[in-house]
Enzyme design. Structure first.
Site, PDB file in Angstrom:
ATOM      1  N   GLY A  12       0.830  -1.211   0.000  1.00 40.45           N
ATOM      2  CA  GLY A  12       0.000   0.000   0.000  1.00 40.45           C
ATOM      3  C   GLY A  12       0.862   1.257   0.000  1.00 40.45           C
ATOM      4  CG  HIS A 171      -2.010 -12.531  -9.204  1.00 40.86           C
ATOM      5  ND1 HIS A 171      -0.854 -12.135  -9.842  1.00 40.86           N
ATOM      6  CD2 HIS A 171      -1.758 -12.389  -7.884  1.00 40.86           C
ATOM      7  CE1 HIS A 171       0.045 -11.753  -8.949  1.00 40.86           C
ATOM      8  NE2 HIS A 171      -0.480 -11.908  -7.738  1.00 40.86           N
TER       9      HIS A 171
HETATM   10  P1  NAD Z   1       1.474  -5.935   4.976  1.00 40.26           P
HETATM   11  O1  NAD Z   1       1.247  -6.850   6.105  1.00 40.26           O
HETATM   12  O2  NAD Z   1       2.759  -5.174   4.894  1.00 40.26           O
HETATM   13  O3  NAD Z   1       0.290  -4.849   4.904  1.00 40.26           O
HETATM   14  C1  NAD Z   1      -1.053  -5.188   5.059  1.00 40.26           C
HETATM   15  C2  NAD Z   1      -1.708  -4.028   5.773  1.00 40.26           C
HETATM   16  O4  NAD Z   1      -3.120  -4.242   5.809  1.00 40.26           O
HETATM   17  C3  NAD Z   1      -1.242  -3.897   7.237  1.00 40.26           C
HETATM   18  O5  NAD Z   1      -0.742  -2.594   7.460  1.00 40.26           O
HETATM   19  C4  NAD Z   1      -2.512  -4.161   8.033  1.00 40.26           C
HETATM   20  O6  NAD Z   1      -2.600  -3.427   9.237  1.00 40.26           O
HETATM   21  C5  NAD Z   1      -3.559  -3.714   7.042  1.00 40.26           C
HETATM   22  N1  NAD Z   1      -4.899  -4.197   7.358  1.00 40.26           N
HETATM   23  C6  NAD Z   1      -5.282  -5.427   7.822  1.00 40.26           C
HETATM   24  N2  NAD Z   1      -6.618  -5.440   8.011  1.00 40.26           N
HETATM   25  C7  NAD Z   1      -7.082  -4.228   7.645  1.00 40.26           C
HETATM   26  C8  NAD Z   1      -8.365  -3.622   7.608  1.00 40.26           C
HETATM   27  N3  NAD Z   1      -9.457  -4.290   7.975  1.00 40.26           N
HETATM   28  N4  NAD Z   1      -8.473  -2.344   7.184  1.00 40.26           N
HETATM   29  C9  NAD Z   1      -7.369  -1.674   6.811  1.00 40.26           C
HETATM   30  N5  NAD Z   1      -6.121  -2.170   6.829  1.00 40.26           N
HETATM   31  C10 NAD Z   1      -5.994  -3.428   7.241  1.00 40.26           C
HETATM   32  O7  NAD Z   1       1.263  -6.779   3.645  1.00 40.26           O
HETATM   33  P2  NAD Z   1       1.609  -6.332   2.154  1.00 40.26           P
HETATM   34  O8  NAD Z   1       2.896  -6.935   1.764  1.00 40.26           O
HETATM   35  O9  NAD Z   1       1.411  -4.869   2.027  1.00 40.26           O
HETATM   36  O10 NAD Z   1       0.455  -7.104   1.353  1.00 40.26           O
HETATM   37  C11 NAD Z   1      -0.908  -6.756   1.518  1.00 40.26           C
HETATM   38  C12 NAD Z   1      -1.763  -7.646   0.618  1.00 40.26           C
HETATM   39  O11 NAD Z   1      -1.483  -7.345  -0.757  1.00 40.26           O
HETATM   40  C13 NAD Z   1      -1.466  -9.148   0.784  1.00 40.26           C
HETATM   41  O12 NAD Z   1      -2.669  -9.873   0.679  1.00 40.26           O
HETATM   42  C14 NAD Z   1      -0.536  -9.444  -0.376  1.00 40.26           C
HETATM   43  O13 NAD Z   1      -0.541 -10.790  -0.739  1.00 40.26           O
HETATM   44  C15 NAD Z   1      -1.129  -8.547  -1.450  1.00 40.26           C
HETATM   45  N6  NAD Z   1      -0.243  -8.202  -2.564  1.00 40.26           N
HETATM   46  C16 NAD Z   1      -0.787  -8.274  -3.811  1.00 40.26           C
HETATM   47  C17 NAD Z   1      -0.023  -7.954  -4.907  1.00 40.26           C
HETATM   48  C18 NAD Z   1      -0.624  -8.029  -6.271  1.00 40.26           C
HETATM   49  O14 NAD Z   1       0.079  -8.085  -7.262  1.00 40.26           O
HETATM   50  N7  NAD Z   1      -1.933  -8.022  -6.402  1.00 40.26           N
HETATM   51  C19 NAD Z   1       1.311  -7.556  -4.748  1.00 40.26           C
HETATM   52  C20 NAD Z   1       1.828  -7.496  -3.449  1.00 40.26           C
HETATM   53  C21 NAD Z   1       1.030  -7.813  -2.351  1.00 40.26           C
HETATM   54  C1  MLT Z   2       2.876 -10.894  -6.259  1.00 37.06           C
HETATM   55  O1  MLT Z   2       2.673 -11.619  -7.244  1.00 37.06           O
HETATM   56  O2  MLT Z   2       3.876 -10.172  -6.174  1.00 37.06           O
HETATM   57  C2  MLT Z   2       1.850 -10.819  -5.171  1.00 37.06           C
HETATM   58  O3  MLT Z   2       0.713 -11.581  -5.481  1.00 37.06           O
HETATM   59  C3  MLT Z   2       2.405 -11.195  -3.818  1.00 37.06           C
HETATM   60  C4  MLT Z   2       2.621 -12.674  -3.697  1.00 37.06           C
HETATM   61  O4  MLT Z   2       3.312 -13.249  -4.543  1.00 37.06           O
HETATM   62  O5  MLT Z   2       2.104 -13.266  -2.741  1.00 37.06           O
END
Ligand code: NAD
Ligand code: MLT
EC number: 1.1.1.37
Length: 305
Positions: A12, A171
């Site tokens: 984020g 994905h």
């Molecule tokens: P992270 O743990 O660093 O951050 C997640 C954040 O979500 C934390 O700050 C947590 O407090 C917050 N959170 C949890 N519940 C919440 C709620 N109800 N309301 C608001 N905030 C809330 O994890 P990250 O590495 O930032 O990953 C976050 C998500 O994104 C994971 O599910 C990860 O797999 C996904 N992700 C997806 C992609 C993609 O390509 N789509 C890429 C990277 C990460």
């Molecule tokens: C990614 O592809 O970078 C995200 O979906 C995070 C993960 O691999 O879990």
């Protein structure tokens, strides 16, 4: 344009930074449940913005009430996977978060476009849309697409701008490289592959995020820049073709599957219809598999909530 970031952990924060520094938002809302995190992140961003003379209005908040009248809402709230886990293992924990947000966000944000980022991202988009009834897209295979292009560029020593093509489907482990679309210097991959196999490219695309997570604790810069480009294409109405996942109805359920799709102020049309039969067959198989796994998880979820 007012853009809200729900969940400002690793991914984020990086997306928010990229969106602000591309000048895509006039107002930004940063929301997370961790006390003080959004507020302190707001300070960090303000310091960075000061050196660039940016006057984007930014607020960091722990109150969902402050998330109001947003045009675009990106959802990163959820657990990330740990080394060895599949994204699908996050389904129940992260779906509960999406259901809660699906009830709380829409009343204050009429007409917002929702972009799901939390994993398993396509299924979370379907869950969010099911419970919110709001149009939701998933970042889908935009990430795989750039991973595929970057790997071919590196291995064949050609500029990445000379590699085109898309990855589609779910994905994750079930992503499908649309080989009919992959061209290097305008020539089909097979003609120019110089010993690089399709299998090697597919393996890279599917395994590299897990390797990055193992060493760096999470993927950030790659997905964040790519996801920012989705936002960019919407805000600037660029009409870029990107492999996002959009909703479709299958066996009575909304599901999200990535297909190259025109992304602008309007989302669509998708280019599924112009793909050759071979790629469409693989995509149809992907839709069937996705539905099966999604339905199993959904039925289980409905019993535990
Ligand atoms: P992270 O743990 O660093 O951050 C997640 C954040 O979500 C934390 O700050 C947590 O407090 C917050 N959170 C949890 N519940 C919440 C709620 N109800 N309301 C608001 N905030 C809330 O994890 P990250 O590495 O930032 O990953 C976050 C998500 O994104 C994971 O599910 C990860 O797999 C996904 N992700 C997806 C992609 C993609 O390509 N789509 C890429 C990277 C990460
Ligand atoms: C990614 O592809 O970078 C995200 O979906 C995070 C993960 O691999 O879990």
């Amino acid at each position: 344009v007012k853009i809200a970031f729900i969940g400002v952990g690793k991914i984020g924060q990086t997306i928010a930074y990229s969106v602000i520094f591309d000048g895509l938002a006039s107002e930004v809302i940063l929301y997370d449940i961790i006390p003080e995190l959004p507020e302190k992140f707001e300070h960090e961003l303000r310091h960075a913005m000061a050196t660039r003379g940016l006057s984007t209005e930014v607020i960091g908040t722990n109150s969902l009430d402050d998330v109001a009248n947003a045009d675009i809402i990106l959802i990163m709230a959820g657990k990330p996977r740990k080394p060895g886990m599949s994204r699908r293992d996050l389904f129940v924990d992260n779906a509960k978060i999406q259901i809660d947000l699906a009830k709380q966000l829409p009343p204050k944000n009429p007409g917002a476009l929702y972009i799901m980022v939390a994993n398993p991202v396509d299924m979370m988009a379907s869950i969010f849309m099911r419970f919110s009834k709001q149009f939701t897209i998933s970042t889908g295979d935009t990430v795989e697409t750039m991973r595929m292009r970057s790997y071919i560029s590196k291995k064949l020593k050609v500029p990445v701008t000379k590699v085109t093509g898309y990855v589609a489907g779910e994905h994750g482990e079930d992503a499908v490289v649309l080989w009919s679309t992959v061209k290097v210097n305008g020539k089909p991959f097979e003609e120019i592959a110089k010993g690089l196999t399709k299998e090697e490219v597919e393996n890279y695309v599917k395994s590299i995020p897990g390797e990055i997570i193992r060493v760096m604790g999470g993927t950030t810069w790659g997905p964040a820049t790519i996801i920012k480009d989705i936002v960019r294409s919407v805000v600037l109405n660029e009409g870029r073709v990107m492999s996002i996942a959009t909703p479709r109805t299958y066996q009575g359920e909304i599901i999200h599957i990535s297909v190259p799709t025109v992304v602008g102020a309007e989302i669509g049309p998708s280019l599924e219809g112009v793909l050759p039969e071979s790629d469409r067959e693989r995509l149809n198989k992907s839709v069937e598999d996705f539905y099966k796994v999604y339905k199993e998880n959904l039925d289980h979820l409905l019993q535990v909530i």
